[in-house]
Design an enzyme around this catalytic site. Structure first.
Site: not given
Ligand code: AMP
Length: 415
Positions: A55, A216, A368, A391
């Protein structure tokens, strides 16, 4: 029917905004104090050492452009989340020191970001000098966009530049407050980010394929709604997929999902039928650990007690085929738990497939985790555009106007 009406409310076109830019030939910065909000929010270890200088490197074009034109530079940044108080390990000192190495000139870190002592150092600056204000988030006024704090920050310069795309979705004093008080421009990085993302959204070459992953659905509902109307395909991986499967009553075992978002996921599947592509198989594990027992199973038939931690090989094949036929690809969010090496395969395969399309297609990645997965795969720099904002990128993709950008446009309109 009602659902359709609601979705149109989420369709504010991202205008191809013409930001006031430091490239403006009429902007004379020579001998002037330019206050630059950078996005140098680098990761640091407990001792305060910078562990990844990407960055800082990304901020160089704007800094060099202004120095070449004989500006006096007063830099600002937020580092980490100090929560409005001084946290020594989150000081900008080490950031200034790394920047100084890269610029091959002195970058003087100051002890605060406002106040008479700071202003007295700034008054003594010569053209070409660079100082770095202390972490703006050490002051509680930053996060709440306190107007008095914003005015104090503005006293540190004659011209304001926002080059922090990664913070431009925040209503913070150094992002939206300062431009109320100084002539304001966007830096080169902010401009590059906005151009790349809005061009892809406004005039995508087709097929336009969006790849979304991560944990999520709730974080990405707005993106699915907005891009569902613009994209040709929305590929969904990560834990998000289990909320979609749950909404259709499939067995997801102990996989992570959001029970309260199932009906929303069901609405999205109905609304964008034929566009949303879900995995057909997953790599399921009996524990959330790298050395867990694992098996490939149908995505809709995960045995009780097992959890899907990655997309399976047939899903990888189908996703890569969609990617190989696309002309515009936007990717945000890992396909599985890529932090555990045994469940990183899907994410790495998608990363490789998208990188191989660069040149033939416009490839845009961000977030990230996505960037860190790409770095892990040795694919850094192999995309048309790698966004520095997580974000902020998602909010642009949702079709929202970022407060930091709105502040620059308002300043321009009023000048
Ligand atoms: P986000 O911050 O919503 O982009 O989520 C990223 C996180 O989602 C990462 O730390 C991944 O380890 C987690 N992730 C992705 N796929 C899965 C899964 N099938 N089960 C649990 N966590 C997951």
């Amino acid at each position: 029917m009602a659902a359709k009406t609601i979705y149109t409310l989420f369709f504010p076109a991202i205008a191809m905004v013409k930001l006031p830019s430091i490239r403006d030939k009429n902007l004379d910065v020579s001998g002037k104090v330019v206050l630059v909000r950078t996005g140098m929010d680098v990761p640091k270890d407990d001792a305060g050492n910078v562990t990844d200088d990407s960055r800082i490197v990304e901020a160089l074009p704007t800094i060099e452009c202004l120095l070449k034109r004989d500006a006096k530079l007063v830099l600002m940044a937020k580092v980490g989340r100090p929560g409005g108080k001084v946290v020594p390990s989150l000081s900008v000192k080490q950031v200034a020191s790394r920047l100084s190495e890269l610029l091959k000139k002195e970058v003087k870190p100051l002890g605060d970001c406002i106040g008479e002592e700071v202003r007295s150092v700034i008054r003594q600056m010569s053209a070409g000098d660079v100082v770095f204000l202390e972490n703006v988030l050490f002051n509680p006024g930053e996060d709440v966009n306190d107007d008095v704090f914003a005015q104090e920050l503005a006293k540190n310069g004659e011209i304001y530049v926002n080059d922090a795309f990664s913070s431009s979705h925040r209503n913070q004093a150094s992002i939206v407050g300062v431009p109320k008080y100084l002539p304001s421009y966007s830096g080169l990085l902010l401009e590059k980010e906005v151009k790349a993302l809005s061009a892809a959204l406004e005039k995508p070459r087709r097929p336009f394929v969006v790849v979304l992953g991560g944990a999520k659905v709730s974080d990405k509902i707005g993106v699915i709604r907005n891009l569902g109307l613009k994209a040709d395909k929305i590929i969904i991986g990560g834990a998000m997929m289990f909320t979609f499967y749950r909404s259709r009553g499939f067995a997801v075992g102990s996989s992570k999902f959001e029970a309260d978002k199932a009906s929303l996921a069901d609405d999205l599947l109905n609304e964008f039928e034929g566009k949303i592509v879900l995995p057909v198989d997953v790599v399921a594990a009996d524990r959330f650990e790298n050395d867990a027992n694992s098996q490939v199973v149908a995505a809709s038939e995960i045995p009780a007690g097992w959890r899907g931690l990655d997309i399976g090989p047939e899903s990888v094949r189908r996703f890569c085929k969609e990617i190989s036929e696309a002309a515009t690809i936007i990717w945000n969010g890992p396909m599985g738990v890529f932090e555990l090496g045994n469940f990183a395969g899907g994410t790495l395969a998608v990363a490789k497939a998208i990188s191989e399309m660069t040149g033939k297609a416009t490839t845009i990645i961000g977030g990230g985790d996505t960037i860190s997965a790409v770095d892990k795969a040795g694919l850094k720099g192999k995309f048309s555009h790698s966004s520095t904002g997580g974000g902020a990128m998602l909010e642009l993709l949702e079709g929202k106007e970022l407060p930091g950008i709105a502040a620059l446009l308002k300043n321009k309109a009023e000048s």
